[in-house]
Scaffold this active site. Structure first.
Site, PDB file in Angstrom:
ATOM      1  N   GLY A 150      -2.322  13.863   7.805  1.00  6.46           N
ATOM      2  CA  GLY A 150      -1.654  12.723   8.432  1.00  6.46           C
ATOM      3  C   GLY A 150      -0.204  12.707   7.988  1.00  6.46           C
ATOM      4  N   ARG A 151       0.344  11.493   7.889  1.00  8.62           N
ATOM      5  CA  ARG A 151       1.777  11.374   7.539  1.00  8.62           C
ATOM      6  C   ARG A 151       2.104  12.045   6.209  1.00  8.62           C
ATOM      7  NH1 ARG A 151       0.916   6.209  10.170  1.00  8.62           N
ATOM      8  NH2 ARG A 151      -0.360   5.731   8.366  1.00  8.62           N
ATOM      9  N   THR A 195      -3.685  12.230  -4.885  1.00  7.63           N
ATOM     10  CA  THR A 195      -2.854  11.019  -4.800  1.00  7.63           C
ATOM     11  C   THR A 195      -3.425  10.090  -3.727  1.00  7.63           C
ATOM     12  OG1 THR A 195      -1.390  12.188  -3.266  1.00  7.63           O
ATOM     13  CG2 THR A 195      -0.667  12.068  -5.569  1.00  7.63           C
ATOM     14  N   ARG A 225      -7.335   8.496  -3.085  1.00  3.99           N
ATOM     15  CA  ARG A 225      -8.155   7.487  -3.737  1.00  3.99           C
ATOM     16  C   ARG A 225      -9.083   8.199  -4.720  1.00  3.99           C
ATOM     17  NH1 ARG A 225      -4.902   4.332  -2.464  1.00  3.99           N
ATOM     18  NH2 ARG A 225      -5.106   2.475  -1.162  1.00  3.99           N
ATOM     19  N   GLU A 233     -10.740   2.851 -11.705  1.00  3.09           N
ATOM     20  CA  GLU A 233      -9.380   2.483 -12.091  1.00  3.09           C
ATOM     21  C   GLU A 233      -9.417   1.094 -12.671  1.00  3.09           C
ATOM     22  OE1 GLU A 233      -6.326   2.886  -9.094  1.00  3.09           O
ATOM     23  OE2 GLU A 233      -6.930   4.938  -8.674  1.00  3.09           O
ATOM     24  N   HIS A 238      -1.831   5.555 -10.981  1.00  5.64           N
ATOM     25  CA  HIS A 238      -1.690   5.156  -9.568  1.00  5.64           C
ATOM     26  C   HIS A 238      -0.252   4.679  -9.279  1.00  5.64           C
ATOM     27  CE1 HIS A 238      -4.270   3.688  -5.930  1.00  5.64           C
ATOM     28  NE2 HIS A 238      -3.058   4.094  -5.546  1.00  5.64           N
TER      29      HIS A 238
HETATM   30  C1  DGY Z   1      -1.409   2.822  -1.062  1.00  7.33           C
HETATM   31  O1  DGY Z   1      -0.444   2.243  -0.533  1.00  7.33           O
HETATM   32  O2  DGY Z   1      -2.490   2.930  -0.484  1.00  7.33           O
HETATM   33  C2  DGY Z   1      -1.200   3.418  -2.408  1.00  7.33           C
HETATM   34  O3  DGY Z   1      -2.345   3.882  -2.973  1.00  7.33           O
HETATM   35  C3  DGY Z   1      -0.474   2.465  -3.337  1.00  7.33           C
HETATM   36  O4  DGY Z   1       0.826   2.472  -2.917  1.00  7.33           O
END
Ligand code: DGY
Length: 325
Positions: free
Chosen positions: A157-158, A236, A238, A267, A286
């Site tokens: 995705g982005r 980065t 979840r 977390e 995070h």
């Molecule tokens: C999100 O925006 O989903 C990130 O995990 C926190 O910025």
């Protein structure tokens, strides 16, 4: 005329708060830690809008406790797995999120983790603090390289695409696995592959998929066993996309080279987590989107979603536009 009542579950950057103050009667949770479940249920009672973070679980109970006047739930994040969107849709409540504004910050951070792990930067720092730096050594703290390596993106995705753009500068080969993106992307010099091929061929595997029942523990012991012995895993997205016990075993037995995690399960990661005993892992709390500019933009966007919602206008970024049909 009285202003709409909103609950904001934490201090967010001023750029968002000033917008909210102008048009709403704001109850702002100022403590460092999030409200407990009881406190959340108490503070949502009677509000027209809720601005929450990924630390709050927003389910049907919270929505019902707020009451039928609740017009909007605005998440200060792009991910929204903390919100029961189906429950919101059933109640015709639009849910907002903050896409795009954090794409570059998150991709930058994923690259930072890739480099920190493969070039062993935190290990190097620990080495100095432990008094082990006695001389320059041809075999000291050897790691891998990015140039010419294969980057495998799970999720295109982005943020996955922003990773591919950065990879061009490192002359990397980019492959991706994303059930929604099955065509080659010549502009980004990136090619789709199946999940297994991605694991088998990548030197770096970076996760950019949302957390859903399909991606929960997607990286389990079987997936890890298919990765190369020099491979670095970066997450980065979840935490629960990776099975932490399987990752611990793979890292301990050096079946992969290392891992960089900005998100963990659970977390915060407890201090007695076995992952914290390993040298070949870099863990951050995070913070991939935590640049001043990005967090200000997220706050502004979450505030705009909140304000549009309480006014009964369509949200600028709505994850369940079905509510308007
Ligand atoms: C999100 O925006 O989903 C990130 O995990 C926190 O910025």
């Amino acid at each position: 005329m009285s202003k709409p009542k909103v609950f904001v579950t934490r201090l967010i950057p001023e750029k968002g708060l000033e917008l909210i103050r102008d048009s709403c009667d704001m109850d702002l949770w100022q403590a460092e830690l999030p409200p407990s479940r009881e406190e959340l249920l108490q503070h949502v009672r009677g509000v027209d809008g809720l601005l929450c973070l990924l630390t709050e679980q927003i389910d049907g109970e919270v929505m019902d406790e707020a009451g039928p006047q609740l017009k909007v739930i605005s998440n200060h994040a792009v991910g929204f797995d903390n919100i029961d969107v189906m429950a919101a849709t059933t109640r015709k409540i639009p849910v907002g999120n903050t896409p795009e504004v954090l794409t570059d910050a998150t991709a930058d951070f994923a690259f930072a983790l890739m480099m920190a792990v493969t070039r062993r930067i935190p290990e190097g720092e620990r080495y100095i603090h432990a008094g082990k730096w006695k001389t320059w050594g041809p075999l000291t703290l050897l790691g891998g390289e990015l140039t010419g390596a294969t980057l495998g993106l799970i999720g295109f995705g982005r943020i996955g695409k922003a990773m591919a753009r950065r990879a061009v500068g490192f002359e990397m080969r980019v492959i991706y696995y994303d059930p929604n993106e099955t065509k080659p992307n010549p502009d980004l010099k990136a090619s789709p592959v199946d999940f297994e091929t991605l694991l088998e061929e990548s030197d770096y595997v970076s996760l950019h998929a949302p957390l859903t029942p399909d991606t929960h523990h997607l990286i389990d012991s079987e997936a890890l066993s298919k990765m190369k012995s020099n491979a670095v895993l970066v997450n980065t997205s979840r935490g629960p996309v990776v099975d932490p016990e399987a990752l611990y075993e793979a890292l301990k037995e050096k079946r992969i080279f290392g891992a960089g995690l900005d998100v963990t399960e659970p977390e915060p990661l407890p201090l007695d987590s076995p992952l914290l005993t390993l040298d070949n892992i870099v863990i951050t709390p995070h913070i991939a989107s935590a640049s001043k500019e990005t967090r200000a933009r997220m706050a502004w966007m979450a505030a705009r979603n909140l304000i549009a919602g309480v006014k009964g206008e369509p949200l600028p970024n709505c994850v369940n536009p079905q509510v308007y049909k």
